[in-house]
Write an enzyme that holds these catalytic residues in place. Sequence first.
Site, short mmCIF file in Angstrom:
data_model
loop_
_atom_site.label_atom_id
_atom_site.label_comp_id
_atom_site.label_asym_id
_atom_site.label_seq_id
_atom_site.Cartn_x
_atom_site.Cartn_y
_atom_site.Cartn_z
N ARG A 148 0.84 -1.21 0.00
CA ARG A 148 0.00 0.00 0.00
C ARG A 148 0.88 1.27 0.00
O ARG A 148 1.01 1.94 -1.01
CB ARG A 148 -0.93 -0.01 1.22
CG ARG A 148 -2.10 0.94 1.12
CD ARG A 148 -1.77 2.37 1.46
NE ARG A 148 -1.23 2.53 2.81
CZ ARG A 148 -0.69 3.65 3.25
NH1 ARG A 148 -0.60 4.70 2.47
NH2 ARG A 148 -0.20 3.72 4.48
N HIS A 152 4.11 3.96 12.93
CA HIS A 152 4.33 3.98 11.47
C HIS A 152 5.43 5.00 11.22
O HIS A 152 5.19 6.21 11.22
CB HIS A 152 3.03 4.37 10.77
CG HIS A 152 3.14 4.45 9.28
ND1 HIS A 152 2.71 3.44 8.45
CD2 HIS A 152 3.66 5.40 8.46
CE1 HIS A 152 2.95 3.78 7.19
NE2 HIS A 152 3.52 4.97 7.17
N CYS A 182 8.00 9.82 1.28
CA CYS A 182 7.67 11.23 1.14
C CYS A 182 8.10 11.79 -0.21
O CYS A 182 9.29 11.82 -0.51
CB CYS A 182 8.37 11.99 2.26
SG CYS A 182 8.01 13.73 2.26
N HIS A 223 8.98 6.48 9.27
CA HIS A 223 9.68 6.57 7.99
C HIS A 223 11.17 6.74 8.24
O HIS A 223 11.60 7.10 9.34
CB HIS A 223 9.13 7.74 7.17
CG HIS A 223 7.82 7.42 6.49
ND1 HIS A 223 7.46 7.93 5.28
CD2 HIS A 223 6.79 6.61 6.87
CE1 HIS A 223 6.27 7.47 4.93
NE2 HIS A 223 5.84 6.68 5.87
ZN ZN Z 1 3.96 5.97 5.44
#
Ligand code: ZN
Length: 315
Positions: free
Chosen positions: A14, A208, A241, A210
């Site tokens: 996803r 979550h 991003c 990054h």
């Molecule tokens: Zn993410």
Amino acid sequence: MSPPAVLISEVGPRDGLQSVPRTMPTAHKLAWIDALHAAGLREIEVGSFVPAKLLPQMADVAEVVAHAARLPGLTVMALVPNRRGAEAALTAGAHKLTIPVSASEAHSLANVRKTREQMVGEVRDIVAAVRATAPAVKVECGVSTAFGCTIQGAVPEADVVGLAVELAEAGVDEVGLSDTTGMANPAQVRRLFRAVRAEIGERTGAAHLHNTRGLGLANSLAAWEEGVRTFDASQGGLGGCPYAPGASGNVVTEDLVFMFEAMGIATGVDLDRLIAARTHLQAGLPGEPLYGMTPEAGVPRGFVPATRVVDGARP
Ligand code: ZN
């Protein structure tokens, strides 16, 4: 054999695939998800229910969900931005829905053209629909831009905690915190997870994180030390991003699994099989750069993982 101590939730199909311009052919997606499951992953976010004209990479999401739902022991998760998406996800057979809600008002308006309050209302509607029609299905909210926003800059911590409380009150099972823009640092991760846990306790959900600025693992460890036990991660660090070109996106699943396993914290994932699953990602998206220090360096000689695989069986 001890049961896994952390749940690694693979979000590559996803978060990863929606961030790359090309669309992975469905057959490759299914083979990749099969390989991730065979490596021991037991929660996979397989796609998002958004209009195909907005995200053509996700046009086959219903088919992908239906396939993944046949894999034994797998929790099939799908992102839904609104009630219509939630209904489609339930029809397709998803086991768990995740709804992103921005802590940054500017990000919320830019991303979904709704205020935070309107999104909380949407979440309430989704929860009501799920409870009425599919009571076994879990609903998670991820507070996006929880650690900073590329549009508005700093996001007040009180806004994040307040939103987490509102979402818990809206009836979702879990509320996680997302470093959508890769701006978090470990001290901030600690502070925010601690503050959220103090308010909503066991409903505190996934981290979550990054790896945009290289702090993905440090932030994950900080979250672990605050009691977080569910971690989103993406194979090959795919995703992330669009404002940080050249940077890897999500925390790399392979590196995260290596870190936990090396520390004696079982993930239930077989690292060799996980690394082998990259071949499906490469086959489906030829030329797409993949990240990960562990796959580059290799599993160290004499490495003893916390997750033991005996005769192909795992806990
Ligand atoms: Zn993410």
